[in-house]
Design a protein around this motif. Sequence first.
Motif, PDB file in Angstrom:
ATOM      1  N   ALA A 175      46.821 -39.743  19.799  1.00 31.13           N
ATOM      2  CA  ALA A 175      47.516 -39.952  20.631  1.00 31.13           C
ATOM      3  C   ALA A 175      48.242 -38.707  21.296  1.00 31.13           C
ATOM      4  CB  ALA A 175      48.891 -40.916  20.428  1.00 31.13           C
ATOM      5  N   LEU A 176      48.273 -37.697  20.406  1.00 32.39           N
ATOM      6  CA  LEU A 176      48.717 -36.379  20.864  1.00 32.39           C
ATOM      7  C   LEU A 176      47.725 -35.514  21.151  1.00 32.39           C
ATOM      8  CD1 LEU A 176      50.782 -35.605  17.397  1.00 32.39           C
ATOM      9  CD2 LEU A 176      51.497 -36.683  19.633  1.00 32.39           C
ATOM     10  N   GLN A 177      47.738 -35.279  22.615  1.00 31.69           N
ATOM     11  CA  GLN A 177      46.544 -34.374  23.236  1.00 31.69           C
ATOM     12  C   GLN A 177      47.304 -33.100  24.059  1.00 31.69           C
ATOM     13  OE1 GLN A 177      44.609 -37.401  25.420  1.00 31.69           O
ATOM     14  NE2 GLN A 177      43.239 -38.033  23.820  1.00 31.69           N
ATOM     15  N   GLY A 178      46.284 -32.167  23.877  1.00 35.97           N
ATOM     16  CA  GLY A 178      46.582 -31.034  24.641  1.00 35.97           C
ATOM     17  C   GLY A 178      45.418 -30.211  24.955  1.00 35.97           C
ATOM     18  N   SER A 179      45.710 -28.983  25.453  1.00 36.25           N
ATOM     19  CA  SER A 179      44.503 -28.037  25.372  1.00 36.25           C
ATOM     20  C   SER A 179      45.252 -26.668  24.825  1.00 36.25           C
ATOM     21  CB  SER A 179      44.054 -27.784  26.816  1.00 36.25           C
ATOM     22  OG  SER A 179      45.428 -27.375  27.638  1.00 36.25           O
TER      23      SER A 179
END
Length: 250
Positions: free
Chosen positions: A70-74
Motif C-alpha cells: 500500500a506504500l508506493q513511491g519512486s
Amino acid sequence: MNNPHWISAVFSPTGGCAAIAKAITGGQGQVVDLSLPVPHTPVPDSALMLAVVPVFGGRVPAVALERLAALQGSGPAAAVVVYGNRAYEDALLELTDSLTAGGFQVVGAAAFIAQHSIAPTIAQGRPDGADLDNAARFGQALLDKLAGQAPAAPVTVPGNTPYKEWKGVPFHPSAGETCISCALCAARCPVGAIPTGQPNETDPERCMTCMRCVSLCPRKARTIPAPALQATTAMLEEKAGTPRTPEWFL
C-alpha cells in the motif's frame, strides 16, 4: 539527497523489528505499523523508506508484504529483515523485490538478529546493545550514501528465486486455564485469528504463529504446546546455536 525524512514500515509482532527500526532511524520520522491494515499511501521522493520485517521460515510473512504494497513511491528505500539466529534465506531478496515492485529504488539492505519468537532461549536478549549500535551505524551509512555526489546505486542481496516454499508453522498458541478473557490478544492479533468474544480460542486457518499473543498476555495464559516447543527448541539449538552477526548490503 540532503537530510531525508524517514518513513519506517514495520511489522513487529514481538518487538524485535521495532527495536531495530528505531535504532536505524534514531527514533526519527514517521512509523507505519504493518500489523494493522494500511491505506494506500504515496511516499514522497524526499523520504527514505525503511521496511523492517521478521523472517518466518526463510520468507517474509505474506500479510506484511500485502500491507507494505500500500506504500508506493519512486524514491530511495532500505530493506531490513530480522531473524531468530537460524537463517534469513530468501527473505531479504523477497523484501527487496517487493519494494522494487512498489516503485522504490532500494539503496541499502541489512539482516539483523532478534531473540527467536517461538524458542526464546535462542538468541536470548537480542537485539542487544551491540546489535542496536550496529543498526544505528547502518542508518548513518544509508544517510551518508544518499548524501554522496553520485546517484545512490541499487544493491544486490543474497537469495534465490523462486523463493523457498513456506507453508507456515504446524502448531499455534492456545490459552490455558489462567486466561481471564481480557481480549488484549484478540485486539492486537495482526491477522484476526483470536475471536474477541472467545479470546481463549485460536483460528488455526488464520493464525501465523507470530507469537504476539504469547508475548503480550498479562497472565502468560497463551502458550505453544509443550511437545512442539521442545522439538522446535532442540532443532534450533542444533542449527542456530552459534550467535550470528548483522549483515549490511550497501
